[in-house]
Design a protein around this motif. Structure first.
Motif, mmCIF file in Angstrom:
data_model
loop_
_atom_site.group_PDB
_atom_site.id
_atom_site.type_symbol
_atom_site.label_atom_id
_atom_site.label_comp_id
_atom_site.label_asym_id
_atom_site.label_seq_id
_atom_site.Cartn_x
_atom_site.Cartn_y
_atom_site.Cartn_z
ATOM 1 N N ARG A 46 0.848 -1.191 0.000
ATOM 2 C CA ARG A 46 0.000 0.000 0.000
ATOM 3 C C ARG A 46 0.883 1.241 0.000
ATOM 4 O O ARG A 46 2.058 1.179 0.361
ATOM 5 C CB ARG A 46 -0.958 0.014 1.185
ATOM 6 C CG ARG A 46 -0.305 0.106 2.544
ATOM 7 C CD ARG A 46 -1.329 -0.055 3.656
ATOM 8 N NE ARG A 46 -0.713 0.035 4.968
ATOM 9 C CZ ARG A 46 -0.629 1.154 5.681
ATOM 10 N NH1 ARG A 46 -1.137 2.284 5.200
ATOM 11 N NH2 ARG A 46 -0.050 1.164 6.863
ATOM 12 N N PHE A 91 -4.195 -4.635 6.396
ATOM 13 C CA PHE A 91 -4.923 -4.483 5.131
ATOM 14 C C PHE A 91 -6.397 -4.760 5.371
ATOM 15 O O PHE A 91 -6.760 -5.629 6.160
ATOM 16 C CB PHE A 91 -4.398 -5.462 4.069
ATOM 17 C CG PHE A 91 -5.123 -5.379 2.751
ATOM 18 C CD1 PHE A 91 -4.718 -4.479 1.784
ATOM 19 C CD2 PHE A 91 -6.227 -6.181 2.502
ATOM 20 C CE1 PHE A 91 -5.403 -4.383 0.574
ATOM 21 C CE2 PHE A 91 -6.918 -6.086 1.299
ATOM 22 C CZ PHE A 91 -6.496 -5.186 0.329
ATOM 23 N N GLY A 142 -9.721 -4.733 2.462
ATOM 24 C CA GLY A 142 -10.209 -4.349 1.139
ATOM 25 C C GLY A 142 -11.026 -5.462 0.524
ATOM 26 O O GLY A 142 -11.255 -6.516 1.129
ATOM 27 N N GLY A 202 -7.221 -2.642 -2.187
ATOM 28 C CA GLY A 202 -7.576 -1.683 -1.153
ATOM 29 C C GLY A 202 -8.778 -0.850 -1.535
ATOM 30 O O GLY A 202 -9.244 -0.852 -2.679
ATOM 31 N N GLU A 234 -4.332 4.475 2.014
ATOM 32 C CA GLU A 234 -5.274 3.675 2.785
ATOM 33 C C GLU A 234 -4.646 3.296 4.121
ATOM 34 O O GLU A 234 -3.510 2.844 4.166
ATOM 35 C CB GLU A 234 -5.622 2.398 2.026
ATOM 36 C CG GLU A 234 -6.234 2.628 0.659
ATOM 37 C CD GLU A 234 -5.942 1.505 -0.316
ATOM 38 O OE1 GLU A 234 -6.726 1.321 -1.253
ATOM 39 O OE2 GLU A 234 -4.908 0.807 -0.132
#
Length: 437
Positions: free
Chosen positions: A39, A90, A92, A114, A190
């Protein structure tokens, strides 16, 4: 090795809690594959533009627990690590669940993206707004895209936009344009499922960006970095000329901004929708619902309603509903105030980057920004871009292997825009960097 407790889960019933039977999949994650998460910025794109995060892992499926249909595209997956504190690494949406039924494998490959990916390809329109900061515009954009208000963390932007609207534009592209309009130093990323926007002053004002959070060395005091180690001088991202085109706009007098151009006939209690736009594509404000004998002439039947879904923007939807008698009318139009361009000005930096141009050649700024920014700010913006990029901005990619608790905490604790120090003896590097990915 100090081991954190990792947890992977898939929200198969889409209720957002990861608590239902079968939604915790940690025990089935294949250690030989591991979990790969990325990310932050796209390091391969010019000037480190933002990107949607990615997560990939593989689940053992020799018992057919994850048969076709159990995991679906659009299910949400979350990966967390606990070592003292719990970190969401994470969260998503699953983009693909690949079935590998061959005997030597018998697994399901999970690939997720994401939350920024939810905006890619989504066309959005908004009302027209005046004198708003970039963060407010981002909020309106996310509202139009249906992104939850609770999943945003937005700094107050330092850039004011005189006029801002969206007319069937890609939401992610529009979001990146707003980031660019905020200026160098701003960040968009994110944090779990939260879209985070940092203003252009954040890296010189926020404590975690101003003060070194961790120092990574090749030898000696922990935490140590490991191979691979890659240093890039950043010269591919030199910018020593910046020009922007500024459009000054003003609302004109009330006038016809759209007309149907033909008669309209509807059956009994029929509904018809029309997209209202100005002929030159300029936005409008103060639009009025059509009025009988002024904005249309009724030839037969009756109009139950004729209403706009909004009174400003690049477009609006006009909905006309007939009575039980149906209708035939002529001359249908919408009045409003077009917000026309009154001046177009090109602003170029005055920073004086002659030395950079001599050494690296003329390198022009190419990222798109909103044109409706104040002229005075545009000059400061161009100077800021060149001052930020005229000598390139070196990057370093380091690996941090989890060989002890000090490295583990450093790896888990760092966030985008945090400041770190990197020391490497062979290259004699001793410098400070912001985390971008």
């Amino acid at each position: 090795m100090t081991v954190a407790t990792y947890a992977a889960a898939i929200d198969t019933d889409k209720d957002g809690d990861y608590l239902d039977a079968g939604e915790t999949v940690t025990a089935d994650v294949l250690a030989r594959v591991g979990i790969r998460i990325i990310r932050g910025c796209d390091m391969s794109r010019p000037l480190l533009q933002p990107r949607a995060g990615e997560c990939a892992y593989e689940l053992r499926n020799d018992d057919s627990a994850y048969a076709i249909g159990v995991i679906s595209n659009g299910d949400t997956t979350r990966v967390q690590a606990t070592s003292g504190s719990t970190y969401t690494l994470f969260e998503g949406e699953i983009d693909a669940a690949y079935q590998y039924p061959e005997k030597a494998r018998q697994s399901v490959g999970i690939v997720a993206q994401g939350v920024l990916a939810q905006l890619v390809g989504k066309r959005v329109s908004t009302a027209l707004y005046s004198a708003i900061t970039t963060d407010v515009a981002i909020g309106y954009l996310l509202d139009a895209a249906g992104f939850p208000a609770a999943d945003r963390a937005l700094d107050v932007g330092k850039t004011t936009i005189d006029w801002w609207w969206l007319d069937e534009e890609d939401a992610f592209t529009a979001l990146v344009t707003l980031l660019n309009t905020e200026g160098p130093g701003a960040a968009l990323y994110e944090a779990g499922k939260v879209i985070t926007f940092k203003d252009r002053h954040s890296r010189i004002e926020d404590s975690a960006s101003v003060n070194v959070q961790y120092t990574f060395r090749g030898t000696g005091t922990e935490p140590l970095h490991s191979d691979p180690f890659v240093y890039d001088d950043g010269l591919k991202n030199v910018v020593n000329v910046c020009s922007v085109t500024v459009k000054t706009r003003a609302a004109s007098a009330l006038a016809v901004i759209w007309s149907l151009g033909s008669n309209l006939t509807l059956g009994a209690s029929e509904t018809r929708k029309f997209v209202v736009r100005t002929s030159d594509g300029d936005p409008f404000t103060a639009a009025l619902n059509p009025v009988a004998d002024t904005d249309y002439t009724l030839l037969s039947g009756g109009v139950s309603s004729a209403t706009l879904n909004r009174t400003s923007g690049g477009n609006a939807t006009l909905t006309v509903v007939s009575t039980a008698a149906g209708l035939t009318l002529t001359g249908l139009q919408v009045r409003g105030q077009a917000v026309d361009v009154t001046a177009t000005t090109t602003i170029t930096d005055t920073i004086g980057a002659t030395a950079s141009q001599t050494q690296y050649g003329v390198q022009t700024y190419t990222l798109p920004i909103r044109a409706e920014i104040p002229t005075g700010f545009a000059q400061a913006y161009c100077n800021h871009v060149v001052d930020w990029h005229k000598n390139g901005r070196p990057t370093v990619s380091i690996s941090v292997n989890n060989a002890n608790s000090t490295r583990l905490v450093a790896a888990l604790d760092l966030e985008i825009s945090d400041r770190i120090r990197v020391i490497e003896a062979v290259s004699t590097l001793d410098a400070q960097f912001w985390v971008d990915r």
